[in-house]
Design an enzyme around this catalytic site. Sequence first.
Site, PDB file in Angstrom:
ATOM      1  N   CYS A  96      41.053  57.260  38.642  1.00 39.09           N
ATOM      2  CA  CYS A  96      40.667  55.943  39.166  1.00 39.09           C
ATOM      3  C   CYS A  96      40.914  55.789  40.672  1.00 39.09           C
ATOM      4  O   CYS A  96      40.153  56.324  41.460  1.00 39.09           O
ATOM      5  CB  CYS A  96      41.337  54.851  38.354  1.00 39.09           C
ATOM      6  SG  CYS A  96      40.469  53.295  38.521  1.00 39.09           S
ATOM      7  N   HIS A 192      41.818  55.765  32.498  1.00 41.95           N
ATOM      8  CA  HIS A 192      43.211  55.469  32.791  1.00 41.95           C
ATOM      9  C   HIS A 192      44.179  55.777  31.671  1.00 41.95           C
ATOM     10  O   HIS A 192      43.768  56.003  30.551  1.00 41.95           O
ATOM     11  CB  HIS A 192      43.318  53.971  33.022  1.00 41.95           C
ATOM     12  CG  HIS A 192      43.372  53.617  34.439  1.00 41.95           C
ATOM     13  ND1 HIS A 192      44.336  54.071  35.276  1.00 41.95           N
ATOM     14  CD2 HIS A 192      42.572  52.834  35.180  1.00 41.95           C
ATOM     15  CE1 HIS A 192      44.133  53.581  36.475  1.00 41.95           C
ATOM     16  NE2 HIS A 192      43.066  52.828  36.447  1.00 41.95           N
TER      17      HIS A 192
HETATM   18  N1  GLN Z   1      41.221  49.754  43.174  1.00 40.15           N
HETATM   19  C1  GLN Z   1      40.240  50.445  42.486  1.00 40.15           C
HETATM   20  C2  GLN Z   1      39.157  49.591  41.862  1.00 40.15           C
HETATM   21  O1  GLN Z   1      39.403  48.510  41.353  1.00 40.15           O
HETATM   22  C3  GLN Z   1      40.904  51.337  41.478  1.00 40.15           C
HETATM   23  C4  GLN Z   1      41.621  50.557  40.436  1.00 40.15           C
HETATM   24  C5  GLN Z   1      42.307  51.400  39.461  1.00 40.15           C
HETATM   25  O2  GLN Z   1      42.917  52.448  39.781  1.00 40.15           O
HETATM   26  N2  GLN Z   1      42.235  50.915  38.241  1.00 40.15           N
HETATM   27  O3  GLN Z   1      38.031  50.013  41.883  1.00 40.15           O
END
Ligand code: GLN
Length: 243
Positions: A96, A192
């Site tokens: 992510c 995730h």
């Molecule tokens: N900040 C990034 C987004 O929202 C990644 C978020 C995350 O790692 N869940 O796209």
Amino acid sequence: MPQSIHILHMFPDLLNLYGDKGNIACMQKRLEWRGIACELTRCTFDERFLDFEKVDIIFLGGGSDREQKIVCSALLQYKDKLKAYVERGGVLVAVCGGYQLLGKYYALPDEKIEGLDILDIYTEHGSPRLIGNIVLQSESIAQPIVGFENHGGRTYIGSHTPLGKVVKGFGNTGESGAEGVRYKNVFATYLHGPLLPKNPQLCDTILEQALKQKYPDFTALAPLDDKMENQANTYMQNIILSD
Ligand code: GLN
């Protein structure tokens, strides 16, 4: 001589959304169960790590936009070393926020976060957030990959090969039908949390790539009894696909 793998967990203090570090425990255990030693180094934001030559797997987890901004400058110090590591076939797993930082940039409404430029990709913030369970089919891994995604960013991967095709869920942009990137031994994904415990074949593919890089004679990992892991994977597939 006994085999061993050295995992470097970068910024576990900042990039650890949804307990991404559980993936480290999964890799450690699946190595140890096969009698392969596993050394783990954690490099937090305040520490510096220089010895990329001695690392076999690098893990970069996910973080919010705020944490990504903080990490960005620290990560850019390693830009050349990380790029060289990837180009020589080092294994890098990025989740992510970590995935987005491998690209050229992540454009937010009010600023642009510079990326490592390891992958020829870029990310733009969009709305709404893309949230939910997801199933992918990868070309090289038979077992469907199940997981959970939650991102505002839309990642455009150009001519890169995705980690998998989206069977159900959003993936890189919500529209392209592609999820993540597989480049050399980079495994980058929006999935995730317990990605590797949920997907034992993906975990073993990552471990095998690291072992092949380190030990040219290495052929394949010894099988494990994955009955429960496989049942959990199938159960999740069924739930997600029937939703
Ligand atoms: N900040 C990034 C987004 O929202 C990644 C978020 C995350 O790692 N869940 O796209």
